[in-house]
Design a protein around this motif. Structure first.
Motif, mmCIF file in Angstrom:
data_model
loop_
_atom_site.group_PDB
_atom_site.id
_atom_site.type_symbol
_atom_site.label_atom_id
_atom_site.label_comp_id
_atom_site.label_asym_id
_atom_site.label_seq_id
_atom_site.Cartn_x
_atom_site.Cartn_y
_atom_site.Cartn_z
ATOM 1 N N ARG A 41 20.121 13.133 9.760
ATOM 2 C CA ARG A 41 19.792 12.488 8.491
ATOM 3 C C ARG A 41 18.781 13.379 7.769
ATOM 4 N NH1 ARG A 41 22.225 8.399 7.476
ATOM 5 N NH2 ARG A 41 20.920 7.534 5.845
ATOM 6 N N PRO A 44 13.271 13.164 4.332
ATOM 7 C CA PRO A 44 12.866 12.999 2.935
ATOM 8 C C PRO A 44 11.596 13.777 2.600
ATOM 9 C CG PRO A 44 12.397 11.011 4.172
ATOM 10 C CD PRO A 44 13.114 11.937 5.106
ATOM 11 N N GLY A 56 11.351 12.998 -5.572
ATOM 12 C CA GLY A 56 11.581 12.883 -4.135
ATOM 13 C C GLY A 56 13.052 12.683 -3.836
ATOM 14 N N THR A 57 13.450 13.093 -2.666
ATOM 15 C CA THR A 57 14.855 12.945 -2.278
ATOM 16 C C THR A 57 15.265 11.481 -2.178
ATOM 17 O OG1 THR A 57 14.202 13.172 0.044
ATOM 18 C CG2 THR A 57 14.990 15.169 -1.074
ATOM 19 N N ASP A 58 14.315 10.587 -1.915
ATOM 20 C CA ASP A 58 14.639 9.165 -1.826
ATOM 21 C C ASP A 58 15.168 8.610 -3.152
ATOM 22 O OD1 ASP A 58 14.075 8.954 0.840
ATOM 23 O OD2 ASP A 58 12.060 8.126 0.573
ATOM 24 N N GLU A 59 14.864 9.287 -4.255
ATOM 25 C CA GLU A 59 15.347 8.846 -5.567
ATOM 26 C C GLU A 59 16.865 8.981 -5.691
ATOM 27 O OE1 GLU A 59 13.205 10.640 -8.899
ATOM 28 O OE2 GLU A 59 11.497 10.928 -7.554
ATOM 29 N N LYS A 61 19.211 8.414 -3.195
ATOM 30 C CA LYS A 61 19.977 7.754 -2.128
ATOM 31 C C LYS A 61 21.342 7.344 -2.658
ATOM 32 C CE LYS A 61 16.379 6.197 0.913
ATOM 33 N NZ LYS A 61 15.676 5.115 1.540
ATOM 34 N N GLY A 151 23.290 10.527 3.235
ATOM 35 C CA GLY A 151 22.031 11.149 3.642
ATOM 36 C C GLY A 151 22.137 12.009 4.876
#
Length: 177
Positions: A41, A44, A56-59, A61, A151
């Motif tokens: 995975r 982040p 951020g990479t979480d933006e 998903k 992810g």
């Protein structure tokens, strides 16, 4: 002497047991973080953007992500930048996100000039302390991580890429959505 031998043996056994327990616990519950590999995975991160603010990479998903670690000083990075921009233009409507992570270059004006020269419109993130580079195990430039919409890292490419290669791998990420 037999009583002392027994207590020494028990002390050694207890010490070995503690060392083994510590080793198992740190590897199972968060010892050293290792770089992401194919099948892992995405680890982040969030970095300052060249445009201002933090990205951020979480933006992203639920979207395929291409993370390209690069530098203006790197000939293969220079060569592949126009192709990355074309991939951004081709796949943006299909939800593919391309993130360029610049590797600690100062002054930032050099990065801005590079981006302007090639007309880059995908987000450029700045890794001034090289923390993300180190977490991702990047040792050669460019290095690119291809991440599917779930992810999961699907491909890691060390070195320059042709446009055909990028198109093929990104196309596969789109099909996995």
């Amino acid at each position: 002497m037999g009583k002392h031998r027994r207590s020494i043996q028990l002390s050694i056994f207890a010490f070995v047991l503690l060392v083994v327990g510590y080793t198992v616990a740190t590897s199972a519950f968060g010892g050293e973080e290792r770089p992401p590999e194919v099948g892992d995975r995405l680890a982040p991160f969030a970095l300052a953007s060249l445009e201002g603010g933090t990205i951020g990479t979480d933006e992203f998903k639920g979207k395929p992500i291409v993370i390209n670690f690069w530098g203006t000083f790197c000939p293969p990075c220079v060569e592949e930048t126009p192709a990355l921009q074309r991939m951004h233009e081709k796949y943006a409507e299909q939800g593919v996100v391309i993130l360029g992570v610049n590797l600690g270059e100062k002054p930032v004006v050099r990065v801005e000039q590079f981006v302007d020269r090639f007309g880059v419109t995908y987000p450029i993130l700045l890794d001034p302390e090289l923390d993300v580079r180190d977490r991702y195990g990047v040792r050669s430039y460019p290095t690119t991580f291809f991440v599917d919409s779930a992810g999961v890292v699907r491909e890691v490419k060390v070195g320059g890429m042709t446009e055909g290669y990028m198109d093929s791998v990104i196309g596969q990420l789109v099909q996995l959505q």
